[in-house]
Structures are given as C-alpha cells and as structure tokens.
Design an enzyme around this catalytic site. Structure first.
Site, mmCIF file in Angstrom:
data_model
loop_
_atom_site.group_PDB
_atom_site.id
_atom_site.type_symbol
_atom_site.label_atom_id
_atom_site.label_comp_id
_atom_site.label_asym_id
_atom_site.label_seq_id
_atom_site.Cartn_x
_atom_site.Cartn_y
_atom_site.Cartn_z
ATOM 1 N N ARG A 94 -30.700 66.459 -70.666
ATOM 2 C CA ARG A 94 -29.631 67.439 -70.384
ATOM 3 C C ARG A 94 -28.831 67.844 -71.930
ATOM 4 O O ARG A 94 -28.820 66.802 -72.678
ATOM 5 C CB ARG A 94 -28.400 67.170 -69.725
ATOM 6 C CG ARG A 94 -28.845 66.878 -68.197
ATOM 7 C CD ARG A 94 -27.807 66.275 -67.304
ATOM 8 N NE ARG A 94 -28.081 66.111 -65.774
ATOM 9 C CZ ARG A 94 -28.388 64.930 -65.309
ATOM 10 N NH1 ARG A 94 -28.592 63.790 -66.247
ATOM 11 N NH2 ARG A 94 -28.935 64.886 -64.157
ATOM 12 N N HIS A 190 -31.501 73.790 -70.954
ATOM 13 C CA HIS A 190 -31.883 73.187 -69.725
ATOM 14 C C HIS A 190 -33.305 73.730 -69.141
ATOM 15 O O HIS A 190 -33.715 73.103 -68.220
ATOM 16 C CB HIS A 190 -30.915 73.820 -68.384
ATOM 17 C CG HIS A 190 -30.622 72.555 -67.418
ATOM 18 N ND1 HIS A 190 -30.109 71.500 -67.602
ATOM 19 C CD2 HIS A 190 -30.907 72.650 -66.087
ATOM 20 C CE1 HIS A 190 -29.825 70.768 -66.605
ATOM 21 N NE2 HIS A 190 -30.332 71.488 -65.838
ATOM 22 N N ARG A 193 -35.654 71.074 -69.943
ATOM 23 C CA ARG A 193 -35.407 70.198 -69.092
ATOM 24 C C ARG A 193 -36.473 70.262 -68.007
ATOM 25 O O ARG A 193 -37.275 69.586 -67.560
ATOM 26 C CB ARG A 193 -34.114 69.697 -68.603
ATOM 27 C CG ARG A 193 -33.687 68.876 -67.687
ATOM 28 C CD ARG A 193 -32.644 68.641 -67.320
ATOM 29 N NE ARG A 193 -32.108 67.661 -66.230
ATOM 30 C CZ ARG A 193 -32.260 66.512 -66.027
ATOM 31 N NH1 ARG A 193 -32.625 65.441 -67.119
ATOM 32 N NH2 ARG A 193 -31.689 65.952 -64.846
ATOM 33 N N HIS A 216 -32.005 62.041 -61.547
ATOM 34 C CA HIS A 216 -31.492 62.596 -60.363
ATOM 35 C C HIS A 216 -31.172 61.498 -59.642
ATOM 36 O O HIS A 216 -31.848 60.400 -59.330
ATOM 37 C CB HIS A 216 -32.382 63.563 -59.640
ATOM 38 C CG HIS A 216 -32.531 64.733 -60.183
ATOM 39 N ND1 HIS A 216 -33.712 65.485 -60.112
ATOM 40 C CD2 HIS A 216 -31.591 65.448 -61.307
ATOM 41 C CE1 HIS A 216 -33.616 66.826 -60.951
ATOM 42 N NE2 HIS A 216 -32.441 66.694 -61.448
ATOM 43 N N TYR A 225 -38.553 71.454 -57.889
ATOM 44 C CA TYR A 225 -39.896 71.582 -59.017
ATOM 45 C C TYR A 225 -41.089 71.872 -58.206
ATOM 46 O O TYR A 225 -42.124 72.528 -58.569
ATOM 47 C CB TYR A 225 -40.149 70.518 -60.057
ATOM 48 C CG TYR A 225 -38.930 70.317 -60.901
ATOM 49 C CD1 TYR A 225 -38.602 71.167 -61.787
ATOM 50 C CD2 TYR A 225 -37.822 69.499 -60.629
ATOM 51 C CE1 TYR A 225 -37.576 71.417 -62.691
ATOM 52 C CE2 TYR A 225 -36.740 69.529 -61.578
ATOM 53 C CZ TYR A 225 -36.419 70.354 -62.420
ATOM 54 O OH TYR A 225 -35.578 70.432 -63.322
#
Length: 244
Positions: A94, A190, A193, A216, A225
């Site tokens: 991040r 992001h 990422r 996470h 994803y």
C-alpha cells in the site's frame, strides 16, 4: 428521509453520493439528539444505499514491465522512483506502507522486507531481484545525496529536500511517469498492488498465500482477485471463441 434518498436516486445520484449525504444527515441528527433537541435519530432507520462492487484496475504483465523499465536511472529522483515502484509492484505494498518503510526494514542478505501494515501487523515479504537491484542502486547512489550531510532521517524514501515522502507524493510521482511514458493509463499505487496479487494468481499462487503477502486479515478480502481473474477469462473467451 426515505423519500429524500429515493429522490436522489431518481435524479441519477450514485449510491456512494446518496450514502455520503445520508451519513451527513445521520451525523446532524446525532448531534441534535446529544443536545436533547430530538428524542430519536430518524436517519438510523434508513438503510444506507449499497455501493456497487468495482473490480480494481489491473495492469497486464507487459504494462507493468513497460512502466517500470521505462523509468530511467540517471538522476537521484529517477533512481528513487524506480526503486519505489519496483518495490510497490514486487511486494504488493500500500502507499502508506511504502512511505512508512525505514532503511532498517530492508534485509539485503535475505532479500526480504519487513512491513508494518494495517493494525500495526508486521509481515516479512520476499523482494524480487529487479526490485532489490533498484533498491540497492537507490541506497548507494541517490539516498545519501537526498538525505544531505549528516542526514539522520530514518525513512527509506526521501524527497529532494530530504524529508520523508508522503502518500500524496507517491501518487503524484506515479501519475507523472504514467503520463510521461504513455503507458498504464489510470494506474495508481493501489493498482500496482492489485496487479501484484492478480499476477500471482495467474502464476498459480493460492489465495491463502496471496492473503498473507497482502496482509489481509481475512481471506474474504482476497477473494476479489478471483473475480478479477474470472472477469478476465470471460473477456478472453468472448473475444476468442467462435460461438461465445
């Protein structure tokens, strides 16, 4: 209150806009209730409009390579930016995690990085060879000059004035390179990422591994994803199959 929210929708307001206006009214009525002006908060009885689920922007592997390889390594700031975005993509960081890194977070021998993520949770991440090489060049040739004589700032990435970078600096510098190189339009930190996670999934990594690498707390956050991959496969199928 419900009629007001419905009217916003009729006028074409996005769910996020209606939710923001409802939150403002909810705060107003909460303040009035705290001061004894009303007995109940009417906005508490109104459901917040559901926001649409947007799939994240994802770069192709070719786009990511063109972006990162396109950043030259001549000036101190170019060396910094190359290391900054190589690391962002290599580790799926991040923007906040990037600017929080210190020099001591880099383990050159083990080629890994210590990152403090959300909730002050620390994770150890492997760093790819291109990112490690870019980082070494930055630390050897650029950071000492940016830090200045006797520089004691611990932050890994510094501005041209020697101060730690902020997240807005990271976003601004990435926009600059995207525009200058004419590649990866709409790319954000992001998005790098998201691309990191999607390319891992493409390469066969399982969701639990990707969850740990991204930091996470729950695998449910990582499951987006799978939707990205599913959308990509549907698009490829629709474009390629004669009877799609």
């Amino acid at each position: 209150m419900r009629r007001y929210v419905a009217r916003l929708s009729e006028q074409g307001a996005a769910p996020s806009t209606s939710a923001r206006k409802l939150a403002a009214l909810r705060a107003l009525f909460a303040s009035q209730r705290e001061h004894g002006l009303i007995a109940q908060n009417p906005a508490d009885l109104v459901a917040t409009p559901r926001r649409g689920s947007h799939l994240p922007r994802v770069l192709s592997a070719r786009e990511a390579a063109r972006l990162l390889d396109g950043i030259p390594a001549s000036s101190h700031l170019e060396l910094r930016d190359r290391a900054l975005f190589e690391l962002a993509y290599s580790c799926g960081l991040r923007a906040e995690e990037l600017v929080s890194l210190t020099c001591s977070d880099v383990d050159h021998d083990a080629e890994q990085l210590r990152v403090e993520g959300k909730g002050r949770k620390t994770r150890i991440l492997p760093v790819g060879e291109p990112a490690m090489a870019a980082l070494s060049r930055y630390l050897e040739r650029a950071r000492p000059a940016l830090a200045g004589p006797g520089g004691s700032v611990e932050a890994l990435f510094l501005s041209k004035s020697g101060r730690p970078l902020g997240t807005s600096d990271v976003r601004r510098r990435l926009r600059t390179w995207v525009k200058r190189l004419g590649v990866a339009a709409g790319c954000s930190p992001h998005a790098l990422r998201h691309s990191f996670a999607t390319h891992l999934l493409d390469g066969g990594a399982d969701l639990r591994t990707i969850q740990e690498l991204l930091g996470h707390a729950s695998v449910s956050s990582t499951q987006i994803y799978t939707r990205v991959e599913s959308a990509r496969l549907r698009s490829a199928y629709a474009q390629s199959h004669p009877r799609a």
